[in-house]
Design a protein around this motif. Sequence first.
Motif, PDB file in Angstrom:
ATOM      1  N   THR A 178      13.032  40.536 -34.897  1.00 45.91           N
ATOM      2  CA  THR A 178      13.795  41.130 -33.806  1.00 45.91           C
ATOM      3  C   THR A 178      13.932  42.615 -34.123  1.00 45.91           C
ATOM      4  OG1 THR A 178      15.976  40.977 -34.852  1.00 45.91           O
ATOM      5  CG2 THR A 178      15.191  39.012 -33.676  1.00 45.91           C
ATOM      6  N   SER A 179      14.706  43.317 -33.317  1.00 46.21           N
ATOM      7  CA  SER A 179      15.114  44.669 -33.699  1.00 46.21           C
ATOM      8  C   SER A 179      16.286  44.549 -34.670  1.00 46.21           C
ATOM      9  CB  SER A 179      15.562  45.427 -32.447  1.00 46.21           C
ATOM     10  OG  SER A 179      16.328  46.544 -32.819  1.00 46.21           O
ATOM     11  N   ASP A 180      16.465  45.553 -35.518  1.00 49.88           N
ATOM     12  CA  ASP A 180      17.666  45.541 -36.367  1.00 49.88           C
ATOM     13  C   ASP A 180      18.917  45.820 -35.519  1.00 49.88           C
ATOM     14  OD1 ASP A 180      17.170  48.216 -35.837  1.00 49.88           O
ATOM     15  OD2 ASP A 180      17.842  48.897 -37.813  1.00 49.88           O
ATOM     16  N   GLU A 181      18.702  46.173 -34.240  1.00 52.22           N
ATOM     17  CA  GLU A 181      19.848  46.394 -33.352  1.00 52.22           C
ATOM     18  C   GLU A 181      20.176  45.148 -32.525  1.00 52.22           C
ATOM     19  OE1 GLU A 181      19.708  50.234 -31.320  1.00 52.22           O
ATOM     20  OE2 GLU A 181      18.505  51.050 -32.958  1.00 52.22           O
ATOM     21  N   HIS A 182      19.449  44.082 -32.747  1.00 51.67           N
ATOM     22  CA  HIS A 182      19.789  42.818 -32.075  1.00 51.67           C
ATOM     23  C   HIS A 182      21.133  42.340 -32.628  1.00 51.67           C
ATOM     24  CE1 HIS A 182      19.743  38.704 -30.694  1.00 51.67           C
ATOM     25  NE2 HIS A 182      18.675  38.965 -29.950  1.00 51.67           N
ATOM     26  N   ALA A 183      21.972  41.763 -31.737  1.00 50.25           N
ATOM     27  CA  ALA A 183      23.317  41.321 -32.163  1.00 50.25           C
ATOM     28  C   ALA A 183      23.237  40.367 -33.360  1.00 50.25           C
ATOM     29  CB  ALA A 183      24.032  40.655 -31.000  1.00 50.25           C
ATOM     30  N   TRP A 184      22.199  39.511 -33.408  1.00 49.42           N
ATOM     31  CA  TRP A 184      22.088  38.587 -34.553  1.00 49.42           C
ATOM     32  C   TRP A 184      21.971  39.365 -35.863  1.00 49.42           C
ATOM     33  CZ3 TRP A 184      17.257  35.715 -32.246  1.00 49.42           C
ATOM     34  CH2 TRP A 184      17.645  34.955 -31.125  1.00 49.42           C
ATOM     35  N   ASP A 225      21.881  33.716 -42.153  1.00 48.06           N
ATOM     36  CA  ASP A 225      20.694  32.907 -42.402  1.00 48.06           C
ATOM     37  C   ASP A 225      19.685  32.938 -41.240  1.00 48.06           C
ATOM     38  OD1 ASP A 225      19.340  31.312 -44.197  1.00 48.06           O
ATOM     39  OD2 ASP A 225      20.018  29.458 -43.220  1.00 48.06           O
ATOM     40  N   TYR A 226      19.934  33.795 -40.258  1.00 46.97           N
ATOM     41  CA  TYR A 226      18.935  33.981 -39.190  1.00 46.97           C
ATOM     42  C   TYR A 226      17.787  34.860 -39.703  1.00 46.97           C
ATOM     43  CZ  TYR A 226      21.173  31.994 -34.976  1.00 46.97           C
ATOM     44  OH  TYR A 226      21.680  31.161 -34.012  1.00 46.97           O
ATOM     45  N   TYR A 227      18.023  35.537 -40.788  1.00 46.98           N
ATOM     46  CA  TYR A 227      17.020  36.488 -41.327  1.00 46.98           C
ATOM     47  C   TYR A 227      16.732  36.128 -42.776  1.00 46.98           C
ATOM     48  CZ  TYR A 227      17.858  38.922 -36.992  1.00 46.98           C
ATOM     49  OH  TYR A 227      17.939  39.217 -35.651  1.00 46.98           O
ATOM     50  N   ILE A 228      15.828  36.873 -43.394  1.00 46.90           N
ATOM     51  CA  ILE A 228      15.395  36.524 -44.746  1.00 46.90           C
ATOM     52  C   ILE A 228      15.986  37.523 -45.745  1.00 46.90           C
ATOM     53  CG2 ILE A 228      13.354  36.134 -46.198  1.00 46.90           C
ATOM     54  CD1 ILE A 228      11.882  35.350 -43.543  1.00 46.90           C
ATOM     55  N   TRP A 229      17.135  37.162 -46.253  1.00 48.57           N
ATOM     56  CA  TRP A 229      17.849  38.019 -47.214  1.00 48.57           C
ATOM     57  C   TRP A 229      17.633  37.475 -48.619  1.00 48.57           C
ATOM     58  CZ3 TRP A 229      20.429  42.446 -45.941  1.00 48.57           C
ATOM     59  CH2 TRP A 229      20.774  42.649 -44.598  1.00 48.57           C
ATOM     60  N   ARG A 230      17.388  38.361 -49.562  1.00 50.52           N
ATOM     61  CA  ARG A 230      17.185  37.917 -50.949  1.00 50.52           C
ATOM     62  C   ARG A 230      17.787  38.948 -51.904  1.00 50.52           C
ATOM     63  NH1 ARG A 230      15.773  34.131 -48.599  1.00 50.52           N
ATOM     64  NH2 ARG A 230      13.914  32.814 -48.804  1.00 50.52           N
ATOM     65  N   ARG A 231      18.149  38.448 -53.094  1.00 52.94           N
ATOM     66  CA  ARG A 231      18.540  39.379 -54.157  1.00 52.94           C
ATOM     67  C   ARG A 231      17.288  40.057 -54.687  1.00 52.94           C
ATOM     68  NH1 ARG A 231      22.713  40.498 -56.358  1.00 52.94           N
ATOM     69  NH2 ARG A 231      21.753  41.035 -58.356  1.00 52.94           N
ATOM     70  N   GLY A 232      17.422  41.287 -55.168  1.00 49.51           N
ATOM     71  CA  GLY A 232      16.269  42.000 -55.684  1.00 49.51           C
ATOM     72  C   GLY A 232      15.927  41.580 -57.104  1.00 49.51           C
ATOM     73  N   ARG A 233      14.806  42.100 -57.600  1.00 44.06           N
ATOM     74  CA  ARG A 233      14.427  41.821 -58.986  1.00 44.06           C
ATOM     75  C   ARG A 233      15.083  42.839 -59.911  1.00 44.06           C
ATOM     76  NH1 ARG A 233       8.164  42.083 -58.581  1.00 44.06           N
ATOM     77  NH2 ARG A 233       8.797  43.576 -57.001  1.00 44.06           N
ATOM     78  N   GLY A 234      14.973  42.604 -61.185  1.00 47.02           N
ATOM     79  CA  GLY A 234      15.542  43.510 -62.175  1.00 47.02           C
ATOM     80  C   GLY A 234      17.027  43.211 -62.346  1.00 47.02           C
ATOM     81  N   LYS A 235      17.608  43.749 -63.463  1.00 47.05           N
ATOM     82  CA  LYS A 235      19.015  43.445 -63.784  1.00 47.05           C
ATOM     83  C   LYS A 235      19.952  43.822 -62.655  1.00 47.05           C
ATOM     84  CE  LYS A 235      19.656  43.509 -68.728  1.00 47.05           C
ATOM     85  NZ  LYS A 235      19.090  44.626 -69.488  1.00 47.05           N
ATOM     86  N   GLU A 291      12.964  28.968 -40.999  1.00 45.71           N
ATOM     87  CA  GLU A 291      13.398  27.751 -41.708  1.00 45.71           C
ATOM     88  C   GLU A 291      14.721  27.269 -41.140  1.00 45.71           C
ATOM     89  OE1 GLU A 291      12.316  26.889 -45.388  1.00 45.71           O
ATOM     90  OE2 GLU A 291      10.449  27.665 -44.552  1.00 45.71           O
ATOM     91  N   ASN A 292      15.452  28.194 -40.532  1.00 50.75           N
ATOM     92  CA  ASN A 292      16.756  27.857 -39.986  1.00 50.75           C
ATOM     93  C   ASN A 292      16.579  27.187 -38.612  1.00 50.75           C
ATOM     94  OD1 ASN A 292      19.265  27.861 -38.791  1.00 50.75           O
ATOM     95  ND2 ASN A 292      19.817  29.926 -39.495  1.00 50.75           N
ATOM     96  N   PRO A 293      16.988  25.915 -38.494  1.00 53.10           N
ATOM     97  CA  PRO A 293      16.766  25.205 -37.212  1.00 53.10           C
ATOM     98  C   PRO A 293      17.430  25.900 -36.031  1.00 53.10           C
ATOM     99  CG  PRO A 293      17.865  23.775 -38.840  1.00 53.10           C
ATOM    100  CD  PRO A 293      17.644  25.091 -39.518  1.00 53.10           C
ATOM    101  N   LYS A 294      18.519  26.623 -36.298  1.00 51.93           N
ATOM    102  CA  LYS A 294      19.202  27.314 -35.197  1.00 51.93           C
ATOM    103  C   LYS A 294      18.300  28.395 -34.614  1.00 51.93           C
ATOM    104  CE  LYS A 294      23.965  26.862 -36.764  1.00 51.93           C
ATOM    105  NZ  LYS A 294      24.923  27.622 -37.546  1.00 51.93           N
ATOM    106  N   VAL A 295      17.565  29.093 -35.481  1.00 53.52           N
ATOM    107  CA  VAL A 295      16.649  30.143 -35.018  1.00 53.52           C
ATOM    108  C   VAL A 295      15.590  29.512 -34.121  1.00 53.52           C
ATOM    109  CG1 VAL A 295      14.811  31.723 -35.780  1.00 53.52           C
ATOM    110  CG2 VAL A 295      17.025  31.711 -36.963  1.00 53.52           C
ATOM    111  N   ARG A 296      15.067  28.381 -34.537  1.00 54.71           N
ATOM    112  CA  ARG A 296      13.991  27.742 -33.764  1.00 54.71           C
ATOM    113  C   ARG A 296      14.507  27.294 -32.394  1.00 54.71           C
ATOM    114  NH1 ARG A 296      13.137  25.023 -38.804  1.00 54.71           N
ATOM    115  NH2 ARG A 296      13.257  22.973 -37.804  1.00 54.71           N
ATOM    116  N   GLN A 297      15.763  26.819 -32.365  1.00 53.34           N
ATOM    117  CA  GLN A 297      16.310  26.412 -31.065  1.00 53.34           C
ATOM    118  C   GLN A 297      16.543  27.648 -30.177  1.00 53.34           C
ATOM    119  OE1 GLN A 297      16.531  23.192 -29.956  1.00 53.34           O
ATOM    120  NE2 GLN A 297      16.839  24.285 -28.009  1.00 53.34           N
ATOM    121  N   GLU A 298      16.992  28.744 -30.792  1.00 54.94           N
ATOM    122  CA  GLU A 298      17.192  29.988 -30.011  1.00 54.94           C
ATOM    123  C   GLU A 298      15.881  30.394 -29.343  1.00 54.94           C
ATOM    124  OE1 GLU A 298      20.020  31.788 -29.636  1.00 54.94           O
ATOM    125  OE2 GLU A 298      21.228  31.648 -31.480  1.00 54.94           O
ATOM    126  N   VAL A 299      14.782  30.319 -30.107  1.00 51.19           N
ATOM    127  CA  VAL A 299      13.483  30.745 -29.561  1.00 51.19           C
ATOM    128  C   VAL A 299      13.087  29.853 -28.382  1.00 51.19           C
ATOM    129  CG1 VAL A 299      11.019  30.980 -30.041  1.00 51.19           C
ATOM    130  CG2 VAL A 299      12.683  31.792 -31.722  1.00 51.19           C
TER     131      VAL A 299
END
Length: 555
Positions: free
Chosen positions: A104-110, A123-133, A175-183
Amino acid sequence: MKTRWYKDAVVYQIYPRSFCDGNGDGVGDIRGIISKLDYIKSLGVDAVWLSPVYKSPNDDNGYDISDYRDIMDEFGTLDDWKEMIAGMHERGIRLVMDLVVNHTSDEHAWFVESRNKDSEYRDYYIWRRGRGKDGKKPPNNWTSNFTGPAWEYDEESGEWYLHLFSKKQPDLNWENPKVRQEVADICNYWFDLGVDGFRCDVITYISKKDGLPNGKPAFLLVGYEQYAVGPRYHEYIHELNERSFSRYDSMTVGESIGITPDNAFDAIDESVGELDSVFSFDHMSVDFRLNVLPKRFDLVKFKKVLDRWQQLPKTCQPTVFLENHDQPRCLPRFVGDYKDKRELAGMSLAAAILFLRATPYIYQGQEIGMTNCNFAVEDYKDIMSVNALATVKKVAPILMPYAKKVLLKRARDHARTPMQWTDGDNAGFSTAEPWMKVNPNFKDINVKDSEAREDSLLNFYRKAISYRKGKDVVISGDFSLVRPKHKDVFAYVREFKGQRLLVIANFKNKRVKFKLPNDFAFESSKLALANYKDAQDLQNNLLLREYEALVYEIK
Ligand code: NOJ
């Protein structure tokens, strides 16, 4: 009930920003499209694929959507859109919208909500912790298709989000079923408003590899393959088909990097309940190495690539295109230096693609033979060109002259110069200064001039499209190349229940000998279409004129 109308359809692609400006602000819009509906109808096409018109901050010209259920202000209102689709349907033209749901756009309400770690939208997007300490290294080595890392760090939450395109285009988490239903709900919303199908943007990127492992180090744009057709791609599309596509008499075409003739059956066969067709880009890489660096066009290879798609079972519908909004213009890409024979060359290309077993897509301006533009660095508007130039300037300034040369051949901007309607101000595209440079050749290349000449490329397209309409031999005939190794001529036969069509197209600006194979038997032939007035009857030994294109019905 699916009528599979797309098997006998020609689709015209509109890139709304560059098509026609209806309100005089320099940007193409929906009222502009409405004003050209009779022109579109006159081409004889059956459907329009409209590049995105949804609300968007335009980081990637509408391919970054901030509201899937409304129209971008610059393009008009939902009421304008309703008038446009009604006008299309009145004229028997179907509407295929662009479905951009890998990101989406980063300006989408989600996404705005998703920046908050505790939000249900995280969980609508793919957030992860970075590598390194300190987590300050991106989670993996993936690169964005617009250069640079595919991850952006978010100070507030101390995590990174994935964006396979610009950092203003965060990837959705399928992976999030809610995202798939939104689409599915978004698709059904537009189907209920009357749309006839979707062109599904980078759809093979939606399922990411488990654990998001490092990929092969990417060079230029070759990040592609490592994201394509992930482990749950088929499952997700099948589900979307059940929840949406299959409920309407629709047509879907996926922008499907990673789908090849070898695995196409599983993706588009009528029995699998996924997409109806895909765009493949193999024939578009015949003259570009790694999708970017120009190399010599090889017609033999081009034919071979297209032939592989033609040989798929009849329950798999191929597509064919020579241009779209991401590609440079097809002249002189596939036909060399056409000099004063631009339109003849365009006709040869048109004849070569329009009689394949495929749904052909024609991009706005292709029908009048619009060409690439001689851009200066400051003329480029596309995020891809702008980023590429900035990166080269920063990382390897010595390569700048080469980068400029490459962009003059490869930039997506070439397809995005305003449509050339007349030889008047701004090529008749707008009464105001257009958002993007008009190709200075509009004085010679424009719709008005093409309309005035019976022998124009535009009128050739009209004749060819009208000729192919409803013909079983075109819709479902067998396909075989004639003299596949001939390096100048694209020739093939289509055959259906005793009807045969022979297509011969000289791709070169020179006279070329073309001898039918010894075992090629025919009793009689009737010329159905040609781009020279005094075209010859079919003979075993032909001397083709520059870019001569001939279509015969043979017995
Ligand atoms: C493919 C579209 O055709 C292109 O224009 C866009 O930049 C990317 N997908 C990202 O949506």
